[in-house]
Scaffold this motif. Structure first.
Motif, short mmCIF file in Angstrom:
data_model
loop_
_atom_site.label_atom_id
_atom_site.label_comp_id
_atom_site.label_asym_id
_atom_site.label_seq_id
_atom_site.Cartn_x
_atom_site.Cartn_y
_atom_site.Cartn_z
N GLU A 113 31.92 59.88 25.75
CA GLU A 113 32.45 59.35 27.01
C GLU A 113 31.58 58.26 27.61
N PRO A 114 30.23 58.43 27.64
CA PRO A 114 29.39 57.35 28.19
C PRO A 114 29.59 56.02 27.46
N ALA A 115 29.71 56.11 26.13
CA ALA A 115 29.90 54.89 25.34
C ALA A 115 31.26 54.26 25.63
N LYS A 116 32.28 55.13 25.79
CA LYS A 116 33.61 54.62 26.12
C LYS A 116 33.63 53.96 27.49
N GLU A 117 32.93 54.59 28.44
CA GLU A 117 32.87 54.04 29.78
C GLU A 117 32.14 52.68 29.78
N GLU A 118 31.05 52.62 29.00
CA GLU A 118 30.30 51.35 28.91
C GLU A 118 31.17 50.26 28.28
N LEU A 119 31.94 50.63 27.26
CA LEU A 119 32.84 49.66 26.63
C LEU A 119 33.90 49.17 27.60
N GLU A 120 34.43 50.07 28.40
CA GLU A 120 35.45 49.71 29.40
C GLU A 120 34.86 48.78 30.46
N ASN A 121 33.63 49.06 30.86
CA ASN A 121 32.97 48.21 31.86
C ASN A 121 32.78 46.78 31.32
N ILE A 122 32.39 46.71 30.06
CA ILE A 122 32.23 45.38 29.45
C ILE A 122 33.57 44.65 29.40
N LYS A 123 34.63 45.39 29.05
CA LYS A 123 35.96 44.79 28.98
C LYS A 123 36.40 44.29 30.35
N GLN A 124 36.15 45.07 31.38
CA GLN A 124 36.53 44.65 32.73
C GLN A 124 35.72 43.44 33.19
N GLU A 125 34.43 43.46 32.87
CA GLU A 125 33.58 42.32 33.24
C GLU A 125 34.06 41.04 32.52
N LEU A 126 34.45 41.22 31.27
CA LEU A 126 34.96 40.08 30.50
C LEU A 126 36.22 39.51 31.13
N GLN A 127 37.13 40.38 31.53
CA GLN A 127 38.36 39.92 32.17
C GLN A 127 38.07 39.26 33.52
N THR A 128 37.09 39.82 34.24
CA THR A 128 36.71 39.24 35.54
C THR A 128 36.17 37.83 35.38
N VAL A 129 35.28 37.66 34.41
CA VAL A 129 34.68 36.34 34.17
C VAL A 129 35.77 35.34 33.75
N LYS A 130 36.67 35.76 32.88
CA LYS A 130 37.76 34.88 32.46
C LYS A 130 38.66 34.50 33.65
N GLY A 131 38.83 35.47 34.55
CA GLY A 131 39.64 35.19 35.74
C GLY A 131 38.96 34.18 36.65
N PHE A 132 37.64 34.33 36.83
CA PHE A 132 36.89 33.36 37.64
C PHE A 132 36.98 31.96 37.03
N LYS A 133 36.83 31.91 35.71
CA LYS A 133 36.90 30.62 35.02
C LYS A 133 38.27 29.96 35.24
N GLU A 134 39.32 30.74 35.08
CA GLU A 134 40.67 30.21 35.26
C GLU A 134 40.89 29.71 36.68
N ASP A 135 40.42 30.48 37.66
CA ASP A 135 40.62 30.10 39.07
C ASP A 135 39.87 28.80 39.40
N GLU A 136 38.62 28.72 38.94
CA GLU A 136 37.83 27.52 39.25
C GLU A 136 38.39 26.30 38.54
N LEU A 137 38.80 26.48 37.29
CA LEU A 137 39.38 25.36 36.56
C LEU A 137 40.66 24.87 37.22
N LEU A 138 41.49 25.82 37.62
CA LEU A 138 42.76 25.45 38.24
C LEU A 138 42.54 24.70 39.55
N THR A 139 41.52 25.12 40.31
CA THR A 139 41.21 24.44 41.57
C THR A 139 40.82 22.99 41.32
#
Length: 239
Positions: A113-139
């Motif tokens: 479970e700890p490893a799964k949770e860590e993997l999920e956190n990385i996935k969420q962080e990745l999506q967050t960073v991609k979202g920030f990139k998209e927002d800034e680029l679009l602006t």
């Protein structure tokens, strides 16, 4: 007595011709840029006139810098995500290979479970960073889009400015070619005059000045006139 006068006359003519010819060649070999400079003000671009062009360039540079920064961060997170996913997959396969009963398997899987949770956190962080990139680029892209009319207008002004400069330089180029032709004609006229004068007095003159001038300036003509003519005058615009 008459012979002595003629000899002095010929000597004087030779000295004057050599001096004139030397000066003519020097004049012809002068730095061509000295007589091809554009009039005062032509060719000088006032950057303040093209604020939108400068702003658009800054926004373009900002996008390149932003993409580079985000891409490095995204790449790092993707590598971490893939590494963690492979570790989790291997741990899960190892448990399955132990041949545990279903209840025991479920119990042991809690260790992952700890490893799964860590993997999920990385996935969420990745999506967050991609979202920030998209927002800034679009602006930035929308900002650039809003400047398109002013940008095109200023770029049109810049092209017209360069076209005006080319027109001035072409006229100077043509004038320079005419001047060169006139210098050769002057030399031939002097050569002919000397030939006729010496013949009239009973002396010979081989009319070598015009030919010598052509030899003296042949490389100059090929290197500085014909190359420019082929490389610039005949160059077509890209539209």
């Amino acid at each position: 007595m008459l012979i002595n006068k003629l000899n002095r006359f010929i000597l004087k003519i030779n000295i004057q011709v050599k001096s004139w010819f030397s000066g003519l060649v020097k004049k012809f070999r002068k730095n061509p840029e000295a007589n091809t400079k554009a009039p005062e003000g032509i060719g000088k671009v006032d950057i303040n006139r093209y604020e939108t062009v400068e702003q658009m360039q800054e926004l373009k540079d900002k996008i390149l810098k932003l993409e580079s920064g985000y891409n490095k961060q995204i790449e790092k997170l993707e590598v971490s995500h893939d590494s963690k996913a492979k570790e989790l997959e291997k741990a899960s396969n190892d448990l399955m290979a132990e041949g545990l009963s279903y209840p025991d398997l479920l119990e042991r899987q809690k260790e992952l479970e700890p490893a799964k949770e860590e993997l999920e956190n990385i996935k969420q962080e990745l999506q967050t960073v991609k979202g920030f990139k998209e927002d800034e680029l679009l602006t930035i892209l929308n900002h650039m889009k809003s400047l398109k009319l002013e940008y095109i207008q200023e770029q049109s002004q810049r092209i017209n400015h360069e076209a005006d400069l080319i027109e001035v330089l072409l006229k100077q180029y043509e004038k320079g070619l005419n001047n060169i032709s006139s210098i050769h004609n002057e030399t031939e006229e002097i050569d002919t005059l000397l030939n006729n004068g010496f013949k009239m007095l009973g002396y010979g003159w081989n009319q070598e000045m015009a030919g010598r001038l052509r030899l003296e300036t042949d490389n100059l003509k090929k290197n500085k006139i014909m190359i420019h003519n082929e490389g610039y005058i005949n160059k077509k615009l890209p539209y």
